[in-house]
Design a protein around this motif. Structure first.
Motif, PDB file in Angstrom:
ATOM      1  N   ALA A 146      39.717  36.948  46.884  1.00 21.05           N
ATOM      2  CA  ALA A 146      41.076  36.957  47.414  1.00 21.05           C
ATOM      3  C   ALA A 146      41.803  38.103  46.719  1.00 21.05           C
ATOM      4  O   ALA A 146      41.699  38.274  45.505  1.00 21.05           O
ATOM      5  N   ALA A 147      42.495  38.903  47.508  1.00 18.21           N
ATOM      6  CA  ALA A 147      43.228  40.050  46.975  1.00 18.21           C
ATOM      7  C   ALA A 147      44.685  39.948  47.407  1.00 18.21           C
ATOM      8  O   ALA A 147      44.977  39.621  48.556  1.00 18.21           O
ATOM      9  N   ARG A 148      45.577  40.222  46.480  1.00 22.17           N
ATOM     10  CA  ARG A 148      47.008  40.207  46.788  1.00 22.17           C
ATOM     11  C   ARG A 148      47.470  41.643  47.016  1.00 22.17           C
ATOM     12  O   ARG A 148      47.181  42.538  46.222  1.00 22.17           O
ATOM     13  N   THR A 149      48.169  41.843  48.117  1.00 22.42           N
ATOM     14  CA  THR A 149      48.690  43.169  48.440  1.00 22.42           C
ATOM     15  C   THR A 149      49.961  43.422  47.635  1.00 22.42           C
ATOM     16  O   THR A 149      50.536  42.499  47.051  1.00 22.42           O
ATOM     17  N   ALA A 150      50.391  44.664  47.630  1.00 21.27           N
ATOM     18  CA  ALA A 150      51.608  45.018  46.900  1.00 21.27           C
ATOM     19  C   ALA A 150      52.823  44.277  47.445  1.00 21.27           C
ATOM     20  O   ALA A 150      53.771  44.000  46.704  1.00 21.27           O
ATOM     21  N   ASP A 151      52.794  43.910  48.741  1.00 23.33           N
ATOM     22  CA  ASP A 151      53.935  43.187  49.316  1.00 23.33           C
ATOM     23  C   ASP A 151      53.744  41.667  49.307  1.00 23.33           C
ATOM     24  O   ASP A 151      54.508  40.934  49.912  1.00 23.33           O
ATOM     25  N   GLY A 152      52.688  41.174  48.622  1.00 22.89           N
ATOM     26  CA  GLY A 152      52.516  39.741  48.422  1.00 22.89           C
ATOM     27  C   GLY A 152      51.595  39.015  49.382  1.00 22.89           C
ATOM     28  O   GLY A 152      51.337  37.833  49.209  1.00 22.89           O
ATOM     29  N   ARG A 153      51.097  39.697  50.403  1.00 30.34           N
ATOM     30  CA  ARG A 153      50.147  39.049  51.317  1.00 30.34           C
ATOM     31  C   ARG A 153      48.808  38.847  50.608  1.00 30.34           C
ATOM     32  O   ARG A 153      48.495  39.530  49.637  1.00 30.34           O
ATOM     33  N   VAL A 190      42.259  47.283  54.809  1.00 31.22           N
ATOM     34  CA  VAL A 190      42.498  48.535  55.529  1.00 31.22           C
ATOM     35  C   VAL A 190      42.690  48.258  57.018  1.00 31.22           C
ATOM     36  O   VAL A 190      43.588  48.804  57.660  1.00 31.22           O
ATOM     37  N   THR A 191      41.856  47.366  57.579  1.00 28.26           N
ATOM     38  CA  THR A 191      41.968  47.009  58.990  1.00 28.26           C
ATOM     39  C   THR A 191      43.334  46.419  59.308  1.00 28.26           C
ATOM     40  O   THR A 191      43.880  46.620  60.391  1.00 28.26           O
ATOM     41  N   GLN A 192      43.904  45.694  58.340  1.00 25.11           N
ATOM     42  CA  GLN A 192      45.212  45.058  58.541  1.00 25.11           C
ATOM     43  C   GLN A 192      46.380  45.975  58.174  1.00 25.11           C
ATOM     44  O   GLN A 192      47.531  45.559  58.163  1.00 25.11           O
ATOM     45  N   GLY A 193      46.079  47.230  57.849  1.00 29.82           N
ATOM     46  CA  GLY A 193      47.128  48.190  57.551  1.00 29.82           C
ATOM     47  C   GLY A 193      47.665  48.145  56.141  1.00 29.82           C
ATOM     48  O   GLY A 193      48.709  48.708  55.844  1.00 29.82           O
ATOM     49  N   VAL A 194      46.946  47.495  55.236  1.00 30.14           N
ATOM     50  CA  VAL A 194      47.385  47.405  53.843  1.00 30.14           C
ATOM     51  C   VAL A 194      47.129  48.739  53.150  1.00 30.14           C
ATOM     52  O   VAL A 194      46.064  49.330  53.282  1.00 30.14           O
TER      53      VAL A 194
END
Length: 101
Positions: free
Chosen positions: A30-37, A62-66
């Motif tokens: 599980a990875a948390r994005t910079a915006d919390g997703r 990357v596919t989700q635009g992160v």
């Protein structure tokens, strides 16, 4: 451990419990994005090739635009061989891709 990190471990554990039910999938990330997703993924074990869950998570992100991941955790299951994560969370995307590919 911060609450957000604890939640990330719980998210990876939930994915492992739900999706890692065979020798083909033994690790969950599980990875948390910079915006919390949160982006999650499992590894793929195959006799001729495979993919660590960290790289699968990067591809999914990357596919989700992160554009940036903040933290990544990997948990294992009793269903198969457990190996240390192939990539430290602090690695850049390019370094992670080279190490796991």
């Amino acid at each position: 451990m911060r609450d957000t990190d604890r939640a990330l471990v719980q998210a990876a554990s939930a994915v492992a419990k739900l999706r890692c039910r065979s020798a083909a999938h033994t690790l969950a990330t599980a990875a948390r994005t910079a915006d919390g997703r949160v982006v999650s993924a499992v590894n793929v074990v195959h006799p001729t090739a495979g993919a660590c869950p960290e790289v699968v998570a990067l591809g999914t992100a990357v596919t989700q635009g992160v554009g940036e991941l903040e933290t990544m955790v990997t948990v294992g299951t009793a269903a198969g061989p457990w190996s240390p994560p192939a990539t430290p969370a602090a690695d850049s995307w390019a370094t992670c891709s080279r190490r796991c590919a």
